[in-house]
Design an enzyme around this catalytic site. Structure first.
Site, PDB file in Angstrom:
ATOM      1  N   PRO A 197     131.322-104.409   0.330  1.00  0.00           N
ATOM      2  CG  PRO A 197     133.288-104.244   1.557  1.00  0.00           C
ATOM      3  CD  PRO A 197     132.204-103.422   0.936  1.00  0.00           C
ATOM      4  CD  GLU A 198     126.746-108.711  -1.178  1.00  0.00           C
ATOM      5  OE1 GLU A 198     125.926-109.522  -0.733  1.00  0.00           O
ATOM      6  OE2 GLU A 198     126.741-108.298  -2.342  1.00  0.00           O
ATOM      7  CE  LYS A 205     125.835-105.613   3.702  1.00  0.00           C
ATOM      8  NZ  LYS A 205     125.329-104.655   2.708  1.00  0.00           N
ATOM      9  NE  ARG A 236     123.630 -99.693  -1.567  1.00  0.00           N
ATOM     10  CZ  ARG A 236     123.679 -98.394  -1.221  1.00  0.00           C
ATOM     11  NH1 ARG A 236     123.307 -97.470  -2.079  1.00  0.00           N
ATOM     12  NH2 ARG A 236     124.079 -98.047  -0.021  1.00  0.00           N
TER      13      ARG A 236
END
Ligand SMILES: [Zn+2]
Length: 278
Positions: A2-3, A51, A250
């Site tokens: 989630p961002e 976050k 990533r």
């Protein structure tokens, strides 16, 4: 993962359900807080910082949670069936007369004294969706390490808080910047961070992360998770690669035509241009 916009929305919904009201029950299913009981305590507010979520209780406590890869908060009415995953993935429950807030799969659940909140979030750079958003400060922090790739620097929450791989990929595409470009070689860094903020702000009120303006499934992004599919602008196949600090690699996505590569490509061109010795 989630961002910032997802966490912001979770925070707003939790705030609406819990703030200003007394908890009737709490159930912490993490060893370090197994004996903690917040029943009778009042949630004063729930705020996001990048976050991270801070649930402030009375005037002295803060519950700090972080979703990491796939944690989430779910809200249910009492008696409603929980649907966020198997029971063993539940980390905590906060309940008042009207709502049950259930936290699933969260690797970070800690209770802090209010004055120690900085130990959880003090390292963060300007929050893209925060009341204190400061694009100039974000640019200053990014420029601190001009050799670092922009792809890595944008994910470093000490530079700016809330950014993840979706907005990184989409912002860099829209600015025509290859993710491996060194920060020092990125033109218009201020425009880039302001664009990221606009994209996230536009999406924070709903769960979808749409950057193309097209809400249809499969049409929501320019490059994110579109490896080998044609670029929406020039039809060149989108490329993907994992990179980043060891253990924090990533996946990055880009169009090799719309986002020109950094200097290694230029070097290769220069070598090819050199006449062959005979
Ligand atoms: Zn393209």
């Amino acid at each position: 993962m989630p961002e910032g916009d997802t966490v912001w929305l979770a925070g707003r919904r939790l705030h609406d359900a819990l703030a200003g009201r007394a908890l009737t029950r709490s159930d912490f299913r993490v060893p370090q807080l197994a004996t903690t009981d917040l029943a009778g305590r009042t949630v004063t507010e729930v705020v996001s910082r990048g976050k991270h979520l801070l649930t402030r209780v009375d005037d002295d406590l803060t519950l700090h949670t972080h979703f990491r890869m796939d944690g989430s908060w779910h809200l249910y009415r009492p008696g409603e069936r929980w649907r966020g995953g198997p029971d063993w993935q539940v980390r905590l429950l906060l309940e008042n007369e009207d709502w049950q807030a259930v936290g699933y799969r969260m690797p970070v659940v800690e209770l802090l004294a209010r004055e120690d909140e900085h130990s959880a979030v003090g390292h963060l750079g300007p929050d893209l969706l925060g009341p204190d958003w400061d694009p100039a400060e974000a640019v200053r922090r990014l420029r601190d390490d001009p050799e670092r790739t922009i792809g890595e620097a944008l994910l470093d929450q000490r530079n700016l808080a809330g950014m993840g791989t979706v907005y990184r990929a989409e912002t860099l595409f829209l600015r025509g910047v290859h993710p491996r470009t060194p920060v020092g070689g990125v033109e218009g860094l201020d425009h880039l961070v302001r664009l990221a903020e606009r994209l996230m702000r536009a999406n924070r009120g709903h769960p979808q992360q749409v950057t193309t303006g097209n809400n249809r499934r499969g049409a929501q992004h320019y490059v994110y998770e579109r490896a080998r599919q044609p670029c929406r602008r020039c039809r060149t196949p989108i490329e993907a690669e994992e990179f980043g600090p060891p253990g924090q690699e990533r996946r990055s996505y880009w169009c090799p035509t719309c986002q020109r590569g950094p200097s290694p490509t230029d070097d290769a061109d220069a070598k090819n241009a050199r006449p062959h010795p005979r």
